[in-house]
Design a protein around this motif. Structure first.
Motif, PDB file in Angstrom:
ATOM      1  N   ASP A   1      17.177 -35.052   4.069  1.00  0.00           N
ATOM      2  CA  ASP A   1      18.804 -35.189   4.088  1.00  0.00           C
ATOM      3  C   ASP A   1      19.344 -33.738   3.629  1.00  0.00           C
ATOM      4  O   ASP A   1      20.504 -33.647   3.857  1.00  0.00           O
ATOM      5  CB  ASP A   1      19.166 -36.357   3.377  1.00  0.00           C
ATOM      6  CG  ASP A   1      19.203 -37.663   4.119  1.00  0.00           C
ATOM      7  OD1 ASP A   1      18.882 -37.654   5.417  1.00  0.00           O
ATOM      8  OD2 ASP A   1      19.168 -38.638   3.596  1.00  0.00           O
ATOM      9  N   TRP A   2      18.454 -33.482   2.631  1.00  0.00           N
ATOM     10  CA  TRP A   2      19.040 -32.274   2.031  1.00  0.00           C
ATOM     11  C   TRP A   2      18.266 -30.898   2.601  1.00  0.00           C
ATOM     12  O   TRP A   2      18.826 -29.791   2.211  1.00  0.00           O
ATOM     13  CB  TRP A   2      18.632 -32.180   0.584  1.00  0.00           C
ATOM     14  CG  TRP A   2      19.078 -32.871  -0.534  1.00  0.00           C
ATOM     15  CD1 TRP A   2      19.227 -34.210  -0.587  1.00  0.00           C
ATOM     16  CD2 TRP A   2      19.901 -32.541  -1.629  1.00  0.00           C
ATOM     17  NE1 TRP A   2      20.083 -34.814  -1.583  1.00  0.00           N
ATOM     18  CE2 TRP A   2      20.354 -33.617  -2.277  1.00  0.00           C
ATOM     19  CE3 TRP A   2      20.294 -31.225  -2.090  1.00  0.00           C
ATOM     20  CZ2 TRP A   2      21.210 -33.470  -3.549  1.00  0.00           C
ATOM     21  CZ3 TRP A   2      21.008 -31.152  -3.278  1.00  0.00           C
ATOM     22  CH2 TRP A   2      21.319 -32.104  -4.134  1.00  0.00           C
TER      23      TRP A   2
ATOM     24  N   VAL B   1      22.281 -25.498  -6.803  1.00  0.00           N
ATOM     25  CA  VAL B   1      23.343 -25.558  -7.841  1.00  0.00           C
ATOM     26  C   VAL B   1      24.223 -26.313  -7.096  1.00  0.00           C
ATOM     27  O   VAL B   1      24.936 -26.071  -6.014  1.00  0.00           O
ATOM     28  CB  VAL B   1      23.722 -23.980  -8.157  1.00  0.00           C
ATOM     29  CG1 VAL B   1      24.851 -24.174  -8.946  1.00  0.00           C
ATOM     30  CG2 VAL B   1      22.588 -23.466  -8.686  1.00  0.00           C
ATOM     31  N   VAL B   2      24.874 -27.325  -7.877  1.00  0.00           N
ATOM     32  CA  VAL B   2      25.946 -28.349  -7.456  1.00  0.00           C
ATOM     33  C   VAL B   2      27.048 -28.151  -8.439  1.00  0.00           C
ATOM     34  O   VAL B   2      26.850 -28.328  -9.378  1.00  0.00           O
ATOM     35  CB  VAL B   2      25.316 -29.737  -7.310  1.00  0.00           C
ATOM     36  CG1 VAL B   2      26.442 -30.679  -7.044  1.00  0.00           C
ATOM     37  CG2 VAL B   2      24.226 -29.874  -6.518  1.00  0.00           C
TER      38      VAL B   2
ATOM     39  N   ASP C   1      28.542 -25.707   0.523  1.00  0.00           N
ATOM     40  CA  ASP C   1      30.137 -26.089   0.369  1.00  0.00           C
ATOM     41  C   ASP C   1      30.531 -27.430   0.974  1.00  0.00           C
ATOM     42  O   ASP C   1      31.611 -27.813   1.134  1.00  0.00           O
ATOM     43  CB  ASP C   1      31.033 -24.997   1.234  1.00  0.00           C
ATOM     44  CG  ASP C   1      30.770 -23.565   0.431  1.00  0.00           C
ATOM     45  OD1 ASP C   1      30.727 -23.728  -0.795  1.00  0.00           O
ATOM     46  OD2 ASP C   1      30.859 -22.622   1.234  1.00  0.00           O
ATOM     47  N   ARG C   2      29.343 -28.126   1.361  1.00  0.00           N
ATOM     48  CA  ARG C   2      29.629 -29.562   1.490  1.00  0.00           C
ATOM     49  C   ARG C   2      29.021 -30.742   0.670  1.00  0.00           C
ATOM     50  O   ARG C   2      28.338 -30.120  -0.374  1.00  0.00           O
ATOM     51  CB  ARG C   2      28.740 -29.953   2.993  1.00  0.00           C
ATOM     52  CG  ARG C   2      29.302 -29.003   4.067  1.00  0.00           C
ATOM     53  CD  ARG C   2      28.612 -29.161   5.584  1.00  0.00           C
ATOM     54  NE  ARG C   2      28.476 -30.608   5.712  1.00  0.00           N
ATOM     55  CZ  ARG C   2      27.844 -31.197   6.548  1.00  0.00           C
ATOM     56  NH1 ARG C   2      27.121 -30.423   7.355  1.00  0.00           N
ATOM     57  NH2 ARG C   2      27.951 -32.374   7.086  1.00  0.00           N
TER      58      ARG C   2
ATOM     59  N   THR D   1      29.747 -30.703  -4.650  1.00  0.00           N
ATOM     60  CA  THR D   1      29.575 -30.056  -3.443  1.00  0.00           C
ATOM     61  C   THR D   1      28.408 -28.773  -3.708  1.00  0.00           C
ATOM     62  O   THR D   1      28.329 -28.524  -4.855  1.00  0.00           O
ATOM     63  CB  THR D   1      30.721 -29.200  -2.972  1.00  0.00           C
ATOM     64  OG1 THR D   1      31.229 -28.340  -3.965  1.00  0.00           O
ATOM     65  CG2 THR D   1      31.725 -30.249  -2.425  1.00  0.00           C
ATOM     66  N   ILE D   2      27.644 -28.581  -2.824  1.00  0.00           N
ATOM     67  CA  ILE D   2      26.293 -27.928  -3.137  1.00  0.00           C
ATOM     68  C   ILE D   2      26.885 -26.278  -2.889  1.00  0.00           C
ATOM     69  O   ILE D   2      27.568 -26.054  -1.812  1.00  0.00           O
ATOM     70  CB  ILE D   2      25.329 -27.967  -1.982  1.00  0.00           C
ATOM     71  CG1 ILE D   2      24.986 -29.337  -2.035  1.00  0.00           C
ATOM     72  CG2 ILE D   2      24.326 -27.159  -2.154  1.00  0.00           C
ATOM     73  CD1 ILE D   2      23.912 -29.718  -0.859  1.00  0.00           C
ATOM     74  N   ALA D   3      26.554 -25.529  -4.057  1.00  0.00           N
ATOM     75  CA  ALA D   3      27.155 -24.216  -4.072  1.00  0.00           C
ATOM     76  C   ALA D   3      26.092 -23.242  -3.466  1.00  0.00           C
ATOM     77  O   ALA D   3      26.420 -22.146  -3.304  1.00  0.00           O
ATOM     78  CB  ALA D   3      27.527 -23.691  -5.275  1.00  0.00           C
TER      79      ALA D   3
END
Length: 204
Positions: free
Chosen positions: A155-156, A166-167, A51-52, A172-174
Motif C-alpha cells: 500500500d505504501w 518523512v510524514v 503530498d497524499r 501526509t507523506i512529504a
C-alpha cells in the motif's frame, strides 16, 4: 550470368519482430529502472503518495518486544513530524543503516522538535526482529508495526527494504528515501527534508 534478385522481408518476418516488441520495451524500461535504482539518488524514483495521506493501516506490535507498541496511520497524524522506516532482519542494508537510525532517534534537536521515528518490520518473524535489534545495538523506534504479510508495504508503494518516509504532522507523506541511510544522506538529505516537512512549527 545474372544474379538472382534479393527477396524483401515478407509479412511473416515483420510479424516476428512485432511479437518481440513488447519484450524489448519491457527490457528497456527495466533497464532504466535499474540504472536509476543503483545511481545513488533515491529521489530519481518518485512516489505517487507524495503530498497524499498515508495509507490506512493498523499493525500489531512485534511479539516479545517489551514496551513497544504497534503502529497505525493515526499515530502519524498527531501534529509532529514522523519518520517511518521499513526494515527487515534478513535485509543486509538494514544492518548497515541501523547505526544511522540510532543517531537520528537520539538527536536532541530533533527530539525537542517532537520528531518520532517509527519502524515497520517487513515480512519478518518476531524472533528474528528481536534478535536483529539486540545484535545491532538497540531499538531506535518509538513503535514498531509488524507487517508480516507485506500488505502495508504494498500500500505504501514499497520498492524494497530499507525505505524511509518523512510524514508531516497532518499525516501526509512529504518525502521518500529508497535504500540504506548513511551519515551523509542523513545529514544532507533526510534531516533537511524533516525540517521542510515541519512547516515552520518548530525551531531547529
Amino acid at each position: 550470368m545474372s544474379e538472382a534478385p534479393q527477396k524483401s522481408p515478407g509479412p511473416a518476418n515483420r510479424r516476428s519482430w512485432l511479437i518481440f516488441a513488447p519484450l524489448l520495451l519491457f527490457l528497456a524500461i527495466a533497464g532504466l529502472f535499474l540504472v536509476r535504482l543503483f545511481a545513488g539518488d533515491a529521489s530519481l524514483l518518485p512516489s505517487a503518495l507524495i503530498d497524499r495521506p498515508t495509507p490506512t493501516f493498523a499493525l500489531s506490535p512485534v511479539e516479545g518486544l517489551q514496551d513497544v507498541t504497534g503502529l497505525s496511520n493515526q499515530d502519524l497524524a498527531q501534529g509532529h513530524v514522523s519518520v517511518v522506516n521499513f526494515f527487515a532482519s534478513w535485509c543486509v542494508p538494514c544492518h548497515q543503516e541501523h547505526g544511522v537510525l540510532m543517531q537520528l532517534a537520539a538527536d536532541p534537536t530533533l527530539q525537542r522538535a517532537g520528531l518520532r521515528l517509527y519502524g515497520i518490520a517487513y515480512k519478518d518473524k518476531p524472533e528474528n526482529i528481536r534478535q536483529f535489534l539486540n545484535q545491532r545495538g538497540g531499538n531506535p523506534y518509538a513503535a514498531i508495526g509488524n507487517d508480516a504479510k507485506g500488505r502495508v508495504g504494498i500500500d505504501w508503494g514499497l520498492y524494497g527494504v530499507p525505505e524511509t518516509y518523512v510524514v508531516r504532522g497532518d499525516g501526509t507523506i512529504a518525502y521518500k528515501f529508497i535504500g540504506p541511510l548513511s551519515d551523509e544522506s542523513l545529514r544532507e538529505t533526510l534531516v533537511p527534508e524533516i525540517k521542510k516537512a515541519d512547516l515552520g512549527h518548530h525551531q531547529f
